[in-house]
Design an enzyme around this catalytic site. Structure first.
Site, short mmCIF file in Angstrom:
data_model
loop_
_atom_site.label_atom_id
_atom_site.label_comp_id
_atom_site.label_asym_id
_atom_site.label_seq_id
_atom_site.Cartn_x
_atom_site.Cartn_y
_atom_site.Cartn_z
CG HIS A 19 26.21 30.98 34.84
ND1 HIS A 19 25.50 32.08 35.29
CD2 HIS A 19 26.89 31.40 33.74
CE1 HIS A 19 25.75 33.11 34.49
NE2 HIS A 19 26.58 32.72 33.55
CG ASN A 50 24.52 35.31 31.57
OD1 ASN A 50 24.65 35.56 32.76
ND2 ASN A 50 25.51 34.83 30.84
CB CYS A 96 28.98 34.21 35.18
SG CYS A 96 28.82 35.61 34.08
N1 ACO Z 1 20.34 36.69 16.06
C1 ACO Z 1 20.56 36.11 14.88
N2 ACO Z 1 21.77 35.67 14.48
C2 ACO Z 1 22.79 35.82 15.35
C3 ACO Z 1 22.61 36.41 16.61
C4 ACO Z 1 21.33 36.87 16.95
N3 ACO Z 1 21.05 37.45 18.12
N4 ACO Z 1 23.80 36.41 17.25
C5 ACO Z 1 24.68 35.82 16.44
N5 ACO Z 1 24.08 35.47 15.28
C6 ACO Z 1 24.64 34.83 14.12
C7 ACO Z 1 26.13 34.99 14.01
O1 ACO Z 1 26.45 36.23 13.44
C8 ACO Z 1 26.51 33.81 13.13
O2 ACO Z 1 26.27 34.18 11.79
P1 ACO Z 1 27.31 33.71 10.63
O3 ACO Z 1 27.25 32.21 10.67
O4 ACO Z 1 26.71 34.33 9.43
O5 ACO Z 1 28.63 34.25 11.04
C9 ACO Z 1 25.47 32.75 13.49
O6 ACO Z 1 24.44 33.43 14.20
C10 ACO Z 1 26.05 31.66 14.37
O7 ACO Z 1 26.83 32.28 15.37
P2 ACO Z 1 27.48 31.45 16.52
O8 ACO Z 1 28.21 32.39 17.41
O9 ACO Z 1 28.19 30.27 15.98
O10 ACO Z 1 26.16 30.93 17.25
P3 ACO Z 1 26.03 29.96 18.46
O11 ACO Z 1 25.12 28.89 18.14
O12 ACO Z 1 27.38 29.63 19.04
O13 ACO Z 1 25.27 30.88 19.51
C11 ACO Z 1 25.78 32.16 21.45
C12 ACO Z 1 25.84 32.09 19.95
C13 ACO Z 1 24.32 32.15 21.87
C14 ACO Z 1 26.45 33.43 21.91
C15 ACO Z 1 26.47 30.92 22.04
O14 ACO Z 1 27.72 30.75 21.44
C16 ACO Z 1 26.67 31.02 23.54
O15 ACO Z 1 25.73 31.04 24.27
N6 ACO Z 1 27.94 31.04 23.97
C17 ACO Z 1 28.25 31.12 25.37
C18 ACO Z 1 28.00 32.49 25.84
C19 ACO Z 1 28.04 32.58 27.32
O16 ACO Z 1 27.70 31.66 28.02
N7 ACO Z 1 28.43 33.73 27.79
C20 ACO Z 1 28.43 34.01 29.14
C21 ACO Z 1 29.72 33.66 29.76
S1 ACO Z 1 29.99 34.28 31.34
C22 ACO Z 1 28.87 35.38 31.64
O17 ACO Z 1 27.83 34.96 31.98
C23 ACO Z 1 29.13 36.85 31.49
#
Ligand code: ACO
Length: 311
Positions: free
Chosen positions: A236, A266, A109
């Site tokens: 990004h 994304n 990305c």
């Molecule tokens: N709906 C509901 N609940 C969800 C979902 C969903 N779609 N996805 C995850 N959860 C749950 C998890 O299972 C977790 O439950 P638990 O506490 O019972 O285990 C809870 O939500 C919290 O999960 P986290 O992973 O801590 O949530 P967070 O606030 O970190 O959000 C996310 C997750 C959106 C993936 C975030 O971490 C993020 O955006 N990270 C960066 C991702 C990124 O930028 N990726 C791209 C990188 S490079 C590229 O672009 C390919």
């Protein structure tokens, strides 16, 4: 003095809109969770990496007032090539009718900023190239597990492109750049051949904020400017909360950031050019404006650049 200018731009999105409500109906998730944790409301799914790249590239060439045969360098940033061999840029080059050289670049990305900096360097090195088409195109839906709520709601498809033209009397386009990679972070985001993206979301989030803030601060310092001189910030488009953290830490006024992720999700290599094209079309850029690009991706890669907008 010689440099290149961005003289055309264009983008492409698949027609099919997938809303958060569509996921709500199929997965254990909710619109409220997705909006609050990511900022994404809907995304576009469909097409191939080459078809989207061709549409965006053709629009950029038309906007520049050129013909495809005027392009002598095509750089396609993608993580999701149509085929293993040849490069997707070969399909795009052939179908558009470009001249000269073409290659794919994969820096996940962060790839579009890598591609822009590379193309500008190749034009200014005066090694036989005058006009470059720099495309970011990805179809992340092809490597996304739509049964996995933790990734399904994030990734989508699209393409964006710019035309760079070298001019003898032009000021440099790229005032400062920083391209990097930390291979020790490879396990937090990857996709095997034939598999789906695997991601430790929380860790990617934490690292992304750190590396992009450091990288963006570095190029702002290298360019010898203050953060409030940045007229437009094009980050990004992965997560609204990552962008908010960057803006806050870098001291960039919020209204100067371009956000399209609420409608695109994304789109990897396409996310930065999609945002740039939307801002340019909306008249948010004036001659001489300083634009900050900053991205991160699997690897973990990062890339930032300060660019002076002149047509
Ligand atoms: N709906 C509901 N609940 C969800 C979902 C969903 N779609 N996805 C995850 N959860 C749950 C998890 O299972 C977790 O439950 P638990 O506490 O019972 O285990 C809870 O939500 C919290 O999960 P986290 O992973 O801590 O949530 P967070 O606030 O970190 O959000 C996310 C997750 C959106 C993936 C975030 O971490 C993020 O955006 N990270 C960066 C991702 C990124 O930028 N990726 C791209 C990188 S490079 C590229 O672009 C390919």
């Amino acid at each position: 003095m010689s440099g290149s200018s961005i003289t055309g731009w264009g983008s492409a999105l698949p027609e099919k809109v997938v809303t958060n409500a569509d996921f709500e109906a199929r997965l254990d998730t909710s619109d409220a969770w997705i909006v609050e944790r990511t900022g994404i409301r809907e995304r576009r799914i469909g097409g191939t990496t080459s078809s989207l790249a061709i549409e965006a590239g053709a629009a950029a060439i038309t906007r520049a007032g050129l013909s495809p045969s005027d392009i002598d360098l095509l750089v396609l940033s993608t993580t999701t090539p149509d085929k293993a061999v040849p490069a997707t840029s070969a399909t795009v080059h052939a179908q558009l009718g470009c001249s000269g050289a073409a290659f794919d670049l994969n820096a996940a990305c962060a790839g579009y900023v890598y591609a822009l900096v590379t193309a500008d360097a190749m034009l200014t090195a005066r090694i036989g190239f005058d006009r470059a088409l720099v495309i970011g195109s990805d179809t992340l839906s092809s490597i996304t597990d739509f049964e996995d709520r933790s990734t399904a709601v994030l990734f989508a498809d699209g393409a964006g492109a710019v035309v760079l033209e070298h001019r003898q009397d032009s000021e440099p386009l790229v005032l400062a750049s920083d391209l990097g990679l930390d291979g020790s972070l490879l396990p937090i985001l990857y996709c095997e051949h034939g598999g789906y993206l695997k991601m430790e979301g929380r860790e990617v989030f934490r690292r992304a904020v750190r590396v992009t803030v450091d990288s963006a601060a570095k190029v702002i310092a290298q360019a010898g400017i203050a953060a409030d001189e940045i007229a437009l910030f094009v980050p990004h488009q992965a997560n609204q909360r990552i962008i908010d953290a960057m803006i806050q830490r870098l001291g960039i006024p919020r209204e100067r950031a371009v956000i399209v992720l609420d409608r695109t999700g994304n789109t990897s290599s396409a996310s930065i050019p999609l945002a740039l094209v939307e801002a340019a079309d909306a008249g948010r850029l004036s001659e001489g404006d300083l634009v900050l690009f900053s991205g991160f991706g699997a690897g973990m890669t990062w890339a930032s650049a300060v660019v002076r907008w002149h047509q």
